[in-house]
Design an enzyme around this catalytic site. Structure first.
Site, PDB file in Angstrom:
ATOM      1  N   GLU A 115       0.846  -1.193   0.000  1.00 47.04           N
ATOM      2  CA  GLU A 115       0.000   0.000   0.000  1.00 47.04           C
ATOM      3  C   GLU A 115       0.882   1.243   0.000  1.00 47.04           C
ATOM      4  OE1 GLU A 115      -2.085   0.915   3.716  1.00 47.04           O
ATOM      5  OE2 GLU A 115      -1.468  -1.046   4.466  1.00 47.04           O
ATOM      6  N   CYS A 122      -3.241  -3.671   4.592  1.00 45.28           N
ATOM      7  CA  CYS A 122      -2.303  -4.678   5.093  1.00 45.28           C
ATOM      8  C   CYS A 122      -2.683  -6.095   4.683  1.00 45.28           C
ATOM      9  CB  CYS A 122      -2.231  -4.630   6.610  1.00 45.28           C
ATOM     10  SG  CYS A 122      -1.747  -3.030   7.218  1.00 45.28           S
ATOM     11  N   HIS A 167      -2.153 -10.145  12.152  1.00 47.09           N
ATOM     12  CA  HIS A 167      -1.591  -8.886  11.639  1.00 47.09           C
ATOM     13  C   HIS A 167      -1.233  -8.024  12.848  1.00 47.09           C
ATOM     14  CE1 HIS A 167      -0.881  -5.107   9.852  1.00 47.09           C
ATOM     15  NE2 HIS A 167      -1.992  -4.566  10.313  1.00 47.09           N
TER      16      HIS A 167
HETATM   17  P1  HMG Z   1      -3.267   6.493  21.634  1.00 45.85           P
HETATM   18  O1  HMG Z   1      -4.728   6.822  21.594  1.00 45.85           O
HETATM   19  O2  HMG Z   1      -2.310   7.610  21.714  1.00 45.85           O
HETATM   20  O3  HMG Z   1      -2.941   5.493  22.806  1.00 45.85           O
HETATM   21  O4  HMG Z   1      -2.862   5.657  20.376  1.00 45.85           O
HETATM   22  P2  HMG Z   1      -3.848   5.005  24.020  1.00 45.85           P
HETATM   23  O5  HMG Z   1      -4.125   6.152  24.910  1.00 45.85           O
HETATM   24  O6  HMG Z   1      -5.015   4.177  23.527  1.00 45.85           O
HETATM   25  O7  HMG Z   1      -2.791   4.063  24.741  1.00 45.85           O
HETATM   26  C1  HMG Z   1      -2.365   2.888  24.124  1.00 45.85           C
HETATM   27  C2  HMG Z   1      -2.249   1.813  25.188  1.00 45.85           C
HETATM   28  O8  HMG Z   1      -1.174   2.175  26.059  1.00 45.85           O
HETATM   29  C3  HMG Z   1      -3.475   1.697  26.079  1.00 45.85           C
HETATM   30  O9  HMG Z   1      -3.638   0.339  26.399  1.00 45.85           O
HETATM   31  C4  HMG Z   1      -3.086   2.472  27.318  1.00 45.85           C
HETATM   32  O10 HMG Z   1      -3.773   2.070  28.494  1.00 45.85           O
HETATM   33  C5  HMG Z   1      -1.617   2.135  27.411  1.00 45.85           C
HETATM   34  P3  HMG Z   1      -5.029  -0.420  26.134  1.00 45.85           P
HETATM   35  O11 HMG Z   1      -6.057   0.301  26.918  1.00 45.85           O
HETATM   36  O12 HMG Z   1      -5.274  -0.267  24.648  1.00 45.85           O
HETATM   37  O13 HMG Z   1      -4.764  -1.821  26.547  1.00 45.85           O
HETATM   38  N1  HMG Z   1      -0.832   3.102  28.175  1.00 45.85           N
HETATM   39  C6  HMG Z   1       0.173   2.756  28.999  1.00 45.85           C
HETATM   40  N2  HMG Z   1       0.659   1.553  29.365  1.00 45.85           N
HETATM   41  C7  HMG Z   1       1.729   1.523  30.228  1.00 45.85           C
HETATM   42  N3  HMG Z   1       2.282   2.654  30.741  1.00 45.85           N
HETATM   43  C8  HMG Z   1       1.820   3.888  30.416  1.00 45.85           C
HETATM   44  C9  HMG Z   1       0.718   3.963  29.508  1.00 45.85           C
HETATM   45  N4  HMG Z   1       0.011   4.999  28.970  1.00 45.85           N
HETATM   46  C10 HMG Z   1      -0.928   4.444  28.147  1.00 45.85           C
HETATM   47  N5  HMG Z   1       2.364   4.972  30.933  1.00 45.85           N
HETATM   48  C11 HMG Z   1      -3.506   4.022  18.706  1.00 45.85           C
HETATM   49  C12 HMG Z   1      -3.122   4.249  20.161  1.00 45.85           C
HETATM   50  C13 HMG Z   1      -3.391   2.546  18.398  1.00 45.85           C
HETATM   51  C14 HMG Z   1      -4.944   4.484  18.504  1.00 45.85           C
HETATM   52  C15 HMG Z   1      -2.562   4.833  17.782  1.00 45.85           C
HETATM   53  O14 HMG Z   1      -1.247   4.391  17.913  1.00 45.85           O
HETATM   54  C16 HMG Z   1      -2.952   4.775  16.315  1.00 45.85           C
HETATM   55  O15 HMG Z   1      -3.799   5.536  15.837  1.00 45.85           O
HETATM   56  N6  HMG Z   1      -2.303   3.862  15.574  1.00 45.85           N
HETATM   57  C17 HMG Z   1      -2.560   3.681  14.128  1.00 45.85           C
HETATM   58  C18 HMG Z   1      -3.794   2.847  13.872  1.00 45.85           C
HETATM   59  C19 HMG Z   1      -3.630   1.396  14.243  1.00 45.85           C
HETATM   60  O16 HMG Z   1      -2.542   0.875  14.355  1.00 45.85           O
HETATM   61  N7  HMG Z   1      -4.781   0.688  14.417  1.00 45.85           N
HETATM   62  C20 HMG Z   1      -4.751  -0.720  14.699  1.00 45.85           C
HETATM   63  C21 HMG Z   1      -5.912  -1.487  14.076  1.00 45.85           C
HETATM   64  S1  HMG Z   1      -6.088  -1.111  12.315  1.00 45.85           S
HETATM   65  C22 HMG Z   1      -4.859  -2.077  11.521  1.00 45.85           C
HETATM   66  O17 HMG Z   1      -4.268  -2.920  12.124  1.00 45.85           O
HETATM   67  C23 HMG Z   1      -4.593  -1.772  10.080  1.00 45.85           C
HETATM   68  C24 HMG Z   1      -3.320  -0.988   9.809  1.00 45.85           C
HETATM   69  O18 HMG Z   1      -2.178  -1.815   9.957  1.00 45.85           O
HETATM   70  C25 HMG Z   1      -3.365  -0.368   8.414  1.00 45.85           C
HETATM   71  C26 HMG Z   1      -3.634  -1.293   7.229  1.00 45.85           C
HETATM   72  O19 HMG Z   1      -4.423  -2.203   7.250  1.00 45.85           O
HETATM   73  O20 HMG Z   1      -3.055  -0.976   6.184  1.00 45.85           O
HETATM   74  C27 HMG Z   1      -3.162   0.188  10.775  1.00 45.85           C
END
Ligand code: HMG
Length: 391
Positions: free
Chosen positions: A83, A115, A237
């Site tokens: 992609e 992906c 994935h």
């Molecule tokens: P965010 O909103 O900044 O993070 O981004 P958050 O606040 O949700 O925190 C992440 C995790 O860290 C949470 O854990 C927190 O509790 C924890 P969870 O509740 O999820 O278990 N946390 C901590 N842990 C330990 N010590 C600390 C601490 N602080 C927080 N101090 C988000 C997270 C994934 C949304 C962001 O990184 C993002 O937008 N990523 C891109 C999208 C993505 O990867 N989505 C995944 C599913 S889609 C997919 O897989 C397809 C893709 O590969 C693309 C394709 O298909 O081509 C993306």
């Protein structure tokens, strides 16, 4: 077509980038508690491409050892899934075909569905081999994951290519029927042609991924697939390793199974070693997970592995593979560890420069800075053409 013919992954090799950004460096820049990166999303570093690296150079670097080991005579098809395409018309696989010196009597095509594309490529490849078991298919998954600076997606960037040789009587993994399929028209993550970075609704993307796990598993079951308890391990994935944990807990709970930490770690703990330090490599990510599993788990001979492939937008597929006796003799553990260890750490300013780097779009002659020490590089642009060279 011989239904009982074993077809699957005969060889698996991956390559990644010249540079690496440790998450400690990113956290020091943006003031994030490092625990969020290390434990919350499960990432320690991300691969960062050099100015003269892209999906072609990584794809060729991943595939070259496969061609060196098996020769190119039986390869009549190259499917490159990405992609992060470098051209709207020409398949990036043609550049790879040329760099590797593959025979002219080859069909080469590029596939896209976020992906998920590499799994579509793998399924197409198994179909071709079933049709003519004397042929082999080179499947390449190559991607650069790029989000806006200072956005929530930024820590989940990465880049890598995985190459697989698909053949009859494979040495690593036999791909089984049936597959469980799921498609939903959803805007969880996408990248319009005019944007260099992906757009994403993080929370929605996680929910969409989990919905797809349920949907693909439901279809897999309805198609007569194996029971949940039969699998020795599951390979998901991995946009970030903790996503695989969330997904597997979701699958187990939905299937009425124990989802305590020890069960989840037993089932998927060995799949994260490379994704943890490479970051999201989109199409390649699940196959880096498979490499990690095969290289790190205790003997998997004869064991069924569940594979969940997800591509935003969204398409997902759950399928199974059985690990082939003697597989360990064919693994590329040392080369993969070297690919990860050889990356040079980049500081925050260097990372930012690379992130913002854009190549000229006016067709002028442009020599690309020599940065990579990998086997292939993007040397120049001229007249809107990309010029690749072996180093
Ligand atoms: P965010 O909103 O900044 O993070 O981004 P958050 O606040 O949700 O925190 C992440 C995790 O860290 C949470 O854990 C927190 O509790 C924890 P969870 O509740 O999820 O278990 N946390 C901590 N842990 C330990 N010590 C600390 C601490 N602080 C927080 N101090 C988000 C997270 C994934 C949304 C962001 O990184 C993002 O937008 N990523 C891109 C999208 C993505 O990867 N989505 C995944 C599913 S889609 C997919 O897989 C397809 C893709 O590969 C693309 C394709 O298909 O081509 C993306």
């Amino acid at each position: 077509m011989a239904a009982d013919l074993a077809v699957g992954i005969h060889d698996l090799s991956f390559a990644t980038t010249e540079f690496v950004l440790p998450h400690t460096t990113l956290a020091a820049h943006n003031g994030t508690d490092i625990g969020k990166y290390h434990r919350g999303i499960g990432l320690r570093s991300m691969s960062v491409p050099a100015a003269d690296e892209d999906i072609v150079t990584m794809g060729a670097a991943a595939a070259a050892p496969i061609v060196a080991r098996h020769g190119s005579e039986a390869i009549r098809t190259v499917v490159l899934a990405t992609e992060s395409s470098v051209d709207q018309s020409k398949s990036a696989g043609i550049y790879v075909h040329s760099l590797l010196g593959l025979p002219a009597a080859t069909r080469v095509v590029e596939l896209k569905q976020a992906c998920y594309g590499a799994t579509a490529a793998l399924q197409f490849a198994t179909g071709l081999v079933h049709r003519d078991p004397s042929q082999r298919v080179l499947v390449i998954a190559s991607d650069v994951s790029k989000y806006e600076l200072d956005s929530p997606g930024e820590p989940t960037q990465g880049a890598a290519a995985a190459a697989m040789l698909v053949s009859a009587d494979p040495a690593l993994l036999r791909i089984e029927e049936p597959s469980g399929l799921f498609t939903a028209d959803i805007m969880d993550f996408w990248r319009p042609n005019y944007l260099p970075t992906a757009l994403v609704d993080g929370e929605e993307s996680i929910a969409a991924y989990l919905q797809a796990v349920e949907g693909a598993w439901k279809d897999y079951t309805e198609q007569g697939g194996r029971a949940l308890g039969e699998f020795r391990a599951f390979c998901y994935h991995q946009p970030f390793p903790k996503m695989a944990y969330k997904a597997h807990r979701h699958l187990l709970r939905n299937g009425g199974q124990d989802s305590d930490e020890s069960r989840v770690v037993h089932d998927i703990g060995d799949t994260t070693a490379y994704n943890n330090v490479v970051g999201n490599s989109y199409t390649a990510a699940m196959y880096l997970g498979l490499a990690s599993l095969l290289e790190n788990a205790d003997d998997l001979t004869g064991q069924p592995i569940g594979m969940f492939s997800y591509g935003s937008g969204s398409v997902a597929e759950f399928f199974a593979g059985t690990v082939v006796p003697g597989y360990r003799a064919h693994l590329r553990t040392a080369a993969h560890q070297k690919a990860v260890a050889r990356r040079r750490p980049v500081d925050y300013a260097g990372y930012r420069d690379l992130h913002e780097l854009s190549l000229p779009e006016d067709g002028s002659d442009h020599t690309v800075a020599t940065q990579t020490s990998g086997p292939y590089r993007l040397a120049a642009l001229s007249g809107h053409k990309r010029i690749y060279q072996p180093r």
